[in-house]
Design a protein around this motif. Structure first.
Motif, PDB file in Angstrom:
ATOM      1  N   ARG A 127       1.069  -2.131  -2.956  1.00 30.85           N
ATOM      2  CA  ARG A 127       0.777  -2.056  -1.521  1.00 30.85           C
ATOM      3  C   ARG A 127       0.199  -3.375  -1.009  1.00 30.85           C
ATOM      4  NH1 ARG A 127      -2.618   2.566  -1.154  1.00 30.85           N
ATOM      5  NH2 ARG A 127      -0.698   3.788  -1.176  1.00 30.85           N
ATOM      6  N   ARG A 131       1.753  -5.938   1.692  1.00 33.12           N
ATOM      7  CA  ARG A 131       0.997  -6.390   2.860  1.00 33.12           C
ATOM      8  C   ARG A 131       0.955  -7.919   2.928  1.00 33.12           C
ATOM      9  NH1 ARG A 131      -3.794  -1.798   3.184  1.00 33.12           N
ATOM     10  NH2 ARG A 131      -2.840  -0.659   4.909  1.00 33.12           N
ATOM     11  N   SER A 134       4.290  -8.883   4.151  1.00 31.66           N
ATOM     12  CA  SER A 134       4.382  -8.612   5.584  1.00 31.66           C
ATOM     13  C   SER A 134       3.645  -9.674   6.388  1.00 31.66           C
ATOM     14  CB  SER A 134       3.813  -7.222   5.888  1.00 31.66           C
ATOM     15  OG  SER A 134       3.772  -6.987   7.280  1.00 31.66           O
ATOM     16  N   ARG A 322      -1.219  -1.616  12.961  1.00 32.73           N
ATOM     17  CA  ARG A 322      -2.128  -1.341  11.853  1.00 32.73           C
ATOM     18  C   ARG A 322      -2.126  -2.480  10.836  1.00 32.73           C
ATOM     19  NH1 ARG A 322      -0.453   3.092   7.625  1.00 32.73           N
ATOM     20  NH2 ARG A 322       0.883   1.325   7.121  1.00 32.73           N
ATOM     21  N   GLU A 323      -0.925  -3.007  10.524  1.00 32.09           N
ATOM     22  CA  GLU A 323      -0.836  -4.086   9.545  1.00 32.09           C
ATOM     23  C   GLU A 323      -1.493  -5.358  10.066  1.00 32.09           C
ATOM     24  OE1 GLU A 323       0.216  -3.935   6.351  1.00 32.09           O
ATOM     25  OE2 GLU A 323       0.172  -1.807   6.828  1.00 32.09           O
ATOM     26  N   ARG A 324      -1.302  -5.671  11.339  1.00 34.56           N
ATOM     27  CA  ARG A 324      -1.948  -6.860  11.912  1.00 34.56           C
ATOM     28  C   ARG A 324      -3.465  -6.702  11.898  1.00 34.56           C
ATOM     29  NH1 ARG A 324       1.505 -10.442  14.409  1.00 34.56           N
ATOM     30  NH2 ARG A 324       3.586  -9.666  14.955  1.00 34.56           N
ATOM     31  N   HIS A 326      -5.184  -4.839   9.838  1.00 30.82           N
ATOM     32  CA  HIS A 326      -5.610  -4.887   8.435  1.00 30.82           C
ATOM     33  C   HIS A 326      -5.746  -6.328   7.958  1.00 30.82           C
ATOM     34  CE1 HIS A 326      -5.013  -4.849   4.024  1.00 30.82           C
ATOM     35  NE2 HIS A 326      -5.754  -3.768   4.091  1.00 30.82           N
TER      36      HIS A 326
END
Length: 360
Positions: A127, A131, A134, A322-324, A326
């Motif tokens: 994960r 990330r 990403s 959410r990814e940004r 995080h």
């Protein structure tokens, strides 16, 4: 005893002196020692040395409480057992107590979770790698968007401006030569209008890719431009309150925040059926708070963290938000219900938003 012997979990029963009385076949498999050798030996034989004193103290405390059963390991995340060959391994365990004519008996039921923890660690590592990938892809995309936007704005924009100047010169030359006819005049006017529309389209596309003001003027003017463009484009009123207290954002943080706002507003335009949006960006103590609330149709799902976002046509935009967040060490929460609007709240620590030299 039949139930204990057939249990797939290791079961060990000890007396008040913590001497092993029962050692079932599953325990034999887990610890690698026959029951005949385990029974009569101290329980500490199966506990790593550094945990033995704490375990003995825990058993004494548990015995004094009178509680019949309890899950072990609440004070530490993972417990460890010790195999006969000296290998330590992680376990989950629960303990129960009972009393017979000879005193108290303590029974521990445990399972070896080595493979589960290994799988969890591999999943966590995978994960994190995804990330990181990403984040790298988003960074590459931003660089590419910036390059394309600059080329559109500078190169194509200059060419269109030069074309418009040439058209103006041609119009003047035709006028001086007396060769202008109504038909030529209409064509020149149409070409001038077409060039103006093309220039406006190029500017809009370049701004959508990467607003020049984000790099030249900073985050706050870029968000104000985005809010104005949102209202002009979709006809949805937007009330924005942006007060960052003069905080200086790093280029990466400013880009991430701008993209989060852009994606949130895009979600509103596509899915919310809203008539009014409130956008708030403020600084509260050690955190930066971003909140986007609309009065639209809402979504199925109660108030919750956005680890699993409420369904809005698969809501890949929320996953991107959410990814940004995080990447900046932040958290995302949503508050929604059908017909009750949709509120997106992002909490970001200021330490991750400042330029590197400022945060250090």
């Amino acid at each position: 005893m039949g139930i204990i012997r057939s249990s797939m979990e290791a079961i060990i029963t000890v007396d008040e002196a913590q001497t092993v009385l029962i050692f079932n076949p599953a325990a034999e498999t887990v610890f690698g020692v026959p029951a005949a050798q385990a029974i009569g030996s101290p329980l500490s034989r199966f506990i790593p040395e550094r945990f033995r004193a704490a375990h003995a103290h825990y058993i004494d405390q548990f015995g004094a409480t009178g509680v019949t059963e309890r899950q072990m390991g609440r004070q530490q995340r993972v417990l460890y057992g010790l195999r006969e060959n000296g290998e330590e391994f992680p376990i989950e365990a629960s303990i129960s107590q009972t009393r017979d004519e000879d005193g108290k008996l303590y029974t521990v039921m445990l399972r070896d979770i080595t493979e589960r923890l290994r799988a969890e660690n591999l999943l966590r590592q995978s994960r994190e790698e995804l990330r990181e990938l990403s984040a790298n892809l988003q960074s590459v995309r931003e660089v590419e968007k910036t390059r394309i936007a600059r080329e559109l704005h500078d190169d194509l924009g200059q060419l269109l401006t030069a074309l418009k100047i040439d058209l103006f010169s041609l119009d003047q030359a035709l006028d001086e030569s007396g060769a202008r006819s109504p038909d030529v005049l209409d064509r020149v006017a149409s070409m001038r209008s077409l060039i103006d529309m093309t220039v406006a389209s190029v500017r809009r596309i370049a701004a959508d890719l990467r607003p020049v003001m984000l790099d030249d003027l900073g985050l706050v003017p870029a968000i104000e431009w985005l809010a104005h463009d949102f209202t002009q484009r979709y006809g949805i009123s937007l009330e924005h309150r942006v007060d960052t207290g003069g905080i200086e954002f790093s280029s990466e943080a400013a880009t991430a925040l701008f993209r989060i706002v852009q994606e949130a507003l895009t979600n509103v335009a596509r899915h919310a059926q809203a008539t009014h949006v409130v956008l708030t960006l403020s600084v509260d103590g050690k955190n930066c708070l971003l909140r986007v609330a609309d009065d639209g149709c809402g979504a199925s799902g109660a108030t919750a963290p956005a680890d699993v976002p409420p369904a809005r046509d698969k809501s890949f935009g929320l996953l991107g938000i959410r990814e940004r967040a995080h990447m900046l060490g932040g958290a995302v929460a949503t508050d929604t219900a059908p017909g009750k609007g949709f509120t997106l709240t992002i909490t970001l620590p200021l330490a991750g938003l400042r330029p590197q030299e400022a945060s250090s």
